[in-house]
Design a protein around this motif. Sequence first.
Motif, short mmCIF file in Angstrom:
data_model
loop_
_atom_site.label_atom_id
_atom_site.label_comp_id
_atom_site.label_asym_id
_atom_site.label_seq_id
_atom_site.Cartn_x
_atom_site.Cartn_y
_atom_site.Cartn_z
N SER A 183 49.44 -74.42 -0.17
CA SER A 183 49.24 -73.46 -1.27
C SER A 183 49.83 -73.90 -2.60
O SER A 183 49.56 -73.26 -3.63
N GLY A 184 50.67 -74.91 -2.58
CA GLY A 184 51.35 -75.30 -3.81
C GLY A 184 52.45 -74.35 -4.20
O GLY A 184 52.96 -74.40 -5.32
N ASP A 185 52.84 -73.49 -3.27
CA ASP A 185 53.87 -72.48 -3.56
C ASP A 185 54.59 -72.13 -2.26
O ASP A 185 54.00 -71.54 -1.36
N SER A 186 55.85 -72.51 -2.16
CA SER A 186 56.63 -72.23 -0.95
C SER A 186 57.55 -71.03 -1.13
O SER A 186 58.39 -70.76 -0.27
N THR A 187 57.42 -70.32 -2.24
CA THR A 187 58.40 -69.28 -2.58
C THR A 187 58.01 -67.87 -2.12
O THR A 187 58.78 -66.94 -2.33
N LEU A 188 56.84 -67.71 -1.51
CA LEU A 188 56.45 -66.37 -1.04
C LEU A 188 57.12 -66.14 0.31
O LEU A 188 56.52 -66.22 1.38
N LEU A 189 58.41 -65.82 0.23
CA LEU A 189 59.29 -65.86 1.39
C LEU A 189 59.96 -64.52 1.67
O LEU A 189 60.47 -63.87 0.76
N VAL A 190 59.98 -64.13 2.95
CA VAL A 190 60.74 -62.98 3.42
C VAL A 190 61.83 -63.52 4.33
O VAL A 190 61.53 -64.17 5.34
N GLN A 191 63.09 -63.30 3.98
CA GLN A 191 64.19 -63.76 4.81
C GLN A 191 64.56 -62.68 5.81
O GLN A 191 64.97 -61.59 5.43
N GLY A 192 64.39 -63.00 7.08
CA GLY A 192 64.65 -62.01 8.11
C GLY A 192 66.13 -61.85 8.42
O GLY A 192 66.84 -62.83 8.61
N THR A 193 66.60 -60.61 8.44
CA THR A 193 67.97 -60.27 8.84
C THR A 193 67.91 -58.95 9.59
O THR A 193 66.87 -58.29 9.66
N ALA A 194 69.05 -58.55 10.12
CA ALA A 194 69.11 -57.26 10.81
C ALA A 194 68.86 -56.10 9.86
O ALA A 194 68.50 -55.00 10.28
N GLY A 195 69.03 -56.34 8.56
CA GLY A 195 68.83 -55.28 7.57
C GLY A 195 67.54 -55.38 6.79
O GLY A 195 67.35 -54.65 5.81
N THR A 196 66.63 -56.27 7.19
CA THR A 196 65.36 -56.41 6.46
C THR A 196 64.55 -55.13 6.59
O THR A 196 64.21 -54.70 7.70
N PRO A 197 64.18 -54.49 5.47
CA PRO A 197 63.41 -53.24 5.54
C PRO A 197 61.91 -53.52 5.60
O PRO A 197 61.45 -54.63 5.31
N GLU A 198 61.15 -52.50 5.94
CA GLU A 198 59.71 -52.64 6.00
C GLU A 198 59.12 -53.00 4.64
O GLU A 198 58.11 -53.70 4.53
N GLU A 199 59.78 -52.53 3.57
CA GLU A 199 59.29 -52.82 2.22
C GLU A 199 59.24 -54.31 1.92
O GLU A 199 58.44 -54.77 1.10
N ALA A 200 60.11 -55.07 2.57
CA ALA A 200 60.13 -56.51 2.32
C ALA A 200 58.87 -57.19 2.82
O ALA A 200 58.49 -58.26 2.31
N ILE A 201 58.21 -56.57 3.79
CA ILE A 201 56.97 -57.13 4.34
C ILE A 201 55.74 -56.44 3.74
O ILE A 201 54.73 -57.10 3.48
N ARG A 202 55.84 -55.13 3.48
CA ARG A 202 54.68 -54.40 2.97
C ARG A 202 54.74 -54.31 1.44
O ARG A 202 54.17 -55.11 0.74
#
Length: 385
Positions: free
Chosen positions: A125-144
Amino acid sequence: MSVSAEPTSVDPRRNGSVPADTGAARTDTLRPHAEHAFADELAALAAQDDRPRPARWRLSPWAVATYLLGGTLPDGTVITPKYVGPRRVVEVAVTTLATDRALLLLGVPGTAKTWVSEHLAAAVSGDSTLLVQGTAGTPEEAIRYGWNYARLLAHGPSRDALVPSPVMRAMAEGRTARVEELTRIPADVQDSLITILSEKTLPIPELGQEVQAVRGFNLIATANDRDRGVNELSSALRRRFNTVVLPLPETPEAEVDIVTRRVEQIGRSLDLPAVPDGVDEIRRVVTVFRELRDGVAADGRTKLKSPSGTLSTAEAISVVTGGLALAAHFGDGVLRAGDVAAGVLGAVVRDPAADRVVWQEYLETVVRERDGWSDFYRACREAGA
């Protein structure tokens, strides 16, 4: 190998799969994104890549694999390997991204999962920055998606008030999204990916709308197989992924090569001494890690207890890099046993009680009796005193 250092792959940031040497140009940025650090190589590949490319891909699948594994182009341009490991593993991963299946990179810590994920996204894609870092506190908003609450309160729900997640942006732009440490994310948040991956749509019920993925969209997730039991993937979610396991380096020589390459790359960015003078110490570190990891000495005759840590290629890279820094700032610039001993001790002894017993037993039964290792033995004894 497998690389990581995790290329072993080794996440250089973490690699049996592990990262290999690169010809990245020096910049003031401590850790440039892959698409910037290797922009010249990506441009050279794009210019000479005459093979079919999936929709919105910057390179063909063949060129993406060449970018990761390295090679020489027809015009003589050398593409440095980013991952040292089985070619088929990379080919399967790249091919998966060209289908409607998401990709799950699975492996023990330090097998270069994050490193491979980043370089795949950069090449595709030429872009590696579309990233979600998973943790125990990752909320649904981080994915949606989330909301700009100032606009939400002032004007109510609207597209202007909506804050897209990296996954939503990737869907709308036909790019590759990344989710790191998927099994660290709570199960109910993980499952927000099911509709995205199966229906290729993300509903926005507050607006009565949806975002449909355009061609080119896909998702790469990474997971640590030591985390089983933390937040296991549901069978419904696991079916949406094609799982590729990144292995540890197959041979000591492959792992020494990986560590040497990656340490040279890191060392250049930190102005540390050249690695060649320290290859013997690198080999020792790799040997210690492999023997304790495998539970048997290199000669196959002595059974060993394994410590609680993973002793991955990535950790070997960290130990050697730290040793080089000691040699540069408090020594004569040559990597010696005393420079790596403390790092090895810290990597092995994670549990002060149980691991220290394992380490002492290994020192006395294997290291002490090994020809040419007396300096390493003394340095380790001093470090643990």
